[in-house]
Design a protein around this motif. Structure first.
Motif, PDB file in Angstrom:
ATOM      1  N   LYS A  92      39.850  29.854  41.915  1.00  0.00           N
ATOM      2  CA  LYS A  92      39.067  30.953  41.346  1.00  0.00           C
ATOM      3  C   LYS A  92      38.843  32.017  42.408  1.00  0.00           C
ATOM      4  CE  LYS A  92      36.571  28.225  37.885  1.00  0.00           C
ATOM      5  NZ  LYS A  92      35.247  27.790  37.392  1.00  0.00           N
ATOM      6  N   SER A  93      39.162  33.245  42.051  1.00  0.00           N
ATOM      7  CA  SER A  93      38.977  34.357  42.977  1.00  0.00           C
ATOM      8  C   SER A  93      37.492  34.610  43.207  1.00  0.00           C
ATOM      9  CB  SER A  93      39.624  35.615  42.400  1.00  0.00           C
ATOM     10  OG  SER A  93      39.189  36.769  43.093  1.00  0.00           O
ATOM     11  N   PHE A 142      36.144  37.328  43.255  1.00  0.00           N
ATOM     12  CA  PHE A 142      35.755  38.459  42.413  1.00  0.00           C
ATOM     13  C   PHE A 142      35.553  38.061  40.959  1.00  0.00           C
ATOM     14  CE2 PHE A 142      37.888  40.713  45.978  1.00  0.00           C
ATOM     15  CZ  PHE A 142      36.753  41.336  46.449  1.00  0.00           C
ATOM     16  N   GLU A 143      35.709  36.766  40.650  1.00  0.00           N
ATOM     17  CA  GLU A 143      35.298  36.304  39.328  1.00  0.00           C
ATOM     18  C   GLU A 143      33.779  36.379  39.193  1.00  0.00           C
ATOM     19  OE1 GLU A 143      36.923  32.734  37.762  1.00  0.00           O
ATOM     20  OE2 GLU A 143      38.950  33.169  38.468  1.00  0.00           O
ATOM     21  N   ASN A 144      33.097  36.430  40.334  1.00  0.00           N
ATOM     22  CA  ASN A 144      31.660  36.705  40.348  1.00  0.00           C
ATOM     23  C   ASN A 144      31.477  38.211  40.230  1.00  0.00           C
ATOM     24  OD1 ASN A 144      28.957  37.123  40.905  1.00  0.00           O
ATOM     25  ND2 ASN A 144      29.042  36.360  43.000  1.00  0.00           N
ATOM     26  N   SER A 145      31.163  38.688  39.034  1.00  0.00           N
ATOM     27  CA  SER A 145      31.104  40.125  38.767  1.00  0.00           C
ATOM     28  C   SER A 145      30.027  40.837  39.588  1.00  0.00           C
ATOM     29  CB  SER A 145      30.863  40.381  37.273  1.00  0.00           C
ATOM     30  OG  SER A 145      29.647  39.766  36.858  1.00  0.00           O
ATOM     31  N   GLY A 182      38.355  31.456  48.136  1.00  0.00           N
ATOM     32  CA  GLY A 182      38.600  31.037  46.763  1.00  0.00           C
ATOM     33  C   GLY A 182      37.816  29.764  46.492  1.00  0.00           C
ATOM     34  N   ASN A 187      45.555  38.003  42.989  1.00  0.00           N
ATOM     35  CA  ASN A 187      44.968  37.136  41.960  1.00  0.00           C
ATOM     36  C   ASN A 187      43.882  36.220  42.508  1.00  0.00           C
ATOM     37  OD1 ASN A 187      46.493  38.053  39.751  1.00  0.00           O
ATOM     38  ND2 ASN A 187      48.235  36.868  40.437  1.00  0.00           N
ATOM     39  N   THR A 188      44.037  35.807  43.757  1.00  0.00           N
ATOM     40  CA  THR A 188      43.045  34.909  44.364  1.00  0.00           C
ATOM     41  C   THR A 188      42.273  35.580  45.490  1.00  0.00           C
ATOM     42  OG1 THR A 188      44.663  34.053  45.948  1.00  0.00           O
ATOM     43  CG2 THR A 188      44.452  32.883  43.847  1.00  0.00           C
TER      44      THR A 188
END
Length: 474
Positions: A11-12, A14-17, A242, A403-404
């Motif tokens: 999980k990247s 930046f998945e944490n908005s 990540g 992506n990561t």
């Protein structure tokens, strides 16, 4: 599990908005990149370790230290000149080892209580420091299997970094103890470091080759499963790493200096925010209307600066003539200010003959702009998208997997090659794509031609198809 499967599950950060919002906040509080980097590290990556019973910490530490001392001592005592391994390290001194061996023959275990610790002479003390099973580096304690076994040859390259953010000091020792014990059980080399600084989380960092990566992950997962308290006391991974399996941090290592990974990634983030903020201020802020006040964002900035100057004039000693002059100068200054680009902004100094001075500092102006940009962040989704797009541009330029954000493109190539080599399929050809195609979607490349002569999007897709169970419709 193939390494590509592992990669596809990373999980990247930046998945944490909210992370971009945090970075934008800190950006407007910073004077330059160095200041930004320090503030980010302190505000986002510095977390206090939980308070624990000292006896629990002592028990966990003693158990770990005694185990490490015992295997280190055993390896020293096995030293024999006649049976000396052919692969000896250059810095090993046979006379030193004989002296150390002679001393350790009468020492059965390490004593951690300073009151009970036996005093040793300076020469032996220096030998222990030279050949000890750990090294210290600032707040970090480094352990390498070649420190523990001086005769071991560890030629595994460092290609990946795993990390755990641990809220408890005692659990830190517990995890490292179990990890090294299992590595020894399965004849795996290891290279790790940890901090026992009680002012922040006890971060454990494990360096890995591609060959050992899945084994190390399996060991960590096994430890988490066996000890339920460990999973509870693991926090999310360090910033910009990540995330694997909820709480294992990951980043690729081979082309980044150890101390520079965070700074390198932060530099891309800083430059992306700086470029986007400047472009918006110079081009879009003047034409975009704020839904809150139904005026442009730029007018909001100008109005706030004007009111701040006006308030400072009103708070100064009143003089009708002076006030008229002040307000005339204020109009001229605000007109001049409206022509400035963001990087040209400085203190606004409103004065008469260098006597009466009303000043709005650059920091005060940037705070006003920051508040407006937080509204922009809230309402103008293309602003955030632009920052993300700029980060992607830097990723392409420096061969980072967008992506990561935690993987280098070369690392992905290496794990694909590794998966291919360890597979049971002797047939099949990997086609290496061009760089431009690679950037378009790294998850789909390289293509794989299977033994059935069919083309699959990736080697992992081929394995998934091959292992898929047949279903009979009735």
């Amino acid at each position: 599990m193939s390494l590509m499967s592992m990669y596809e599950n990373i999980k990247s950060p930046f998945e944490n908005s909210g992370l971009i919002r945090e970075f934008i906040n800190i950006y407007f509080q910073s004077t330059n990149f160095d200041d930004f980097s320090k503030k980010v590290t302190f505000l986002l990556d510095f977390k206090p370790c939980q308070i624990e019973n000292k006896d629990i910490i002592k028990c966990s530490k003693e158990s770990f230290m005694k185990y490490m001392f015992s295997i280190w001592r055993k390896n020293i005592l096995s030293f024999d000149y006649n049976g000396l391994p052919l692969l000896m390290k250059d810095d090993l001194d046979q006379r030193d080892l004989f002296k150390l061996k002679e001393y350790l023959q009468d020492i059965e275990e390490i004593m951690l209580d300073e009151k009970q610790t036996k005093q040793i002479d300076e020469e032996i003390d220096n030998l222990i420091k030279k050949y000890n099973w750990y090294k210290t580096d600032g707040n970090w304690i480094k352990i390498n299997s070649t420190y523990v076994n001086l005769f071991q040859d560890n030629s595994e390259p460092i290609q990946h970094v795993l990390s755990l953010n641990i809220k408890s000091t005692s659990v830190t020792y517990k995890i490292i103890h179990c990890f090294i014990l299992l590595c020894n059980k399965y004849n795996l080399t290891y290279d790790l470091k940890y901090t026992n600084n009680s002012d922040r989380y006890n971060t454990l960092v494990i360096y890995s080759s591609t060959a050992n990566l899945s084994k190390y992950i399996d060991i960590i997962q096994f430890i988490k499963k066996q000890f339920k308290d460990i999973n509870v006391l693991l926090d999310k991974p360090a910033m910009l790493s990540g995330t694997l399996y909820d709480n294992i941090g990951y980043c690729s290592k081979p082309y980044v200096n150890e101390e520079l990974f965070l700074n390198q990634r932060l530099n891309y983030v800083y430059r992306a925010i700086q470029k986007s903020v400047n472009q918006w201020y110079d081009n879009l802020v003047k034409v975009k209307t704020s839904p809150e006040e139904n005026i442009t964002y730029y007018d909001q900035i100008l109005n706030s600066i004007y009111y701040m100057l006006q308030a400072k004039i009103n708070l100064s000693e009143s003089n009708p003539l002076r006030d008229v002059v002040f307000y005339q100068k204020l109009k001229r200054i605000m007109k001049h200010f409206s022509t400035l680009k963001l990087n040209e902004i400085n203190d606004i100094n409103l004065g008469i003959l260098d006597k009466d001075k009303i000043i709005v500092t650059k920091r005060e102006i940037m705070n006003i702009i920051k508040e407006v940009y937080l509204k922009i962040f809230k309402y103008e989704h293309e602003f955030t998208s632009q920052i993300i797009n700029e980060i992607e541009v830097y990723c392409k330029e420096y061969e980072i997997d967008f992506n990561t954000f935690c993987c280098d493109q070369k690392t992905i190539n290496e794990i694909m090659e590794y998966d291919f080599k360890v597979s049971n399929q002797k047939n099949g050809v990997i086609i290496t794509p061009s760089v431009d195609t690679w950037y378009s979607n790294p998850l789909l490349l390289p293509y794989f031609i299977g033994p059935d002569s069919k083309v699959y999007p990736s080697y992992q897709d081929y394995l998934n198809k091959k292992n898929k169970k047949k279903v009979i419709k009735v």
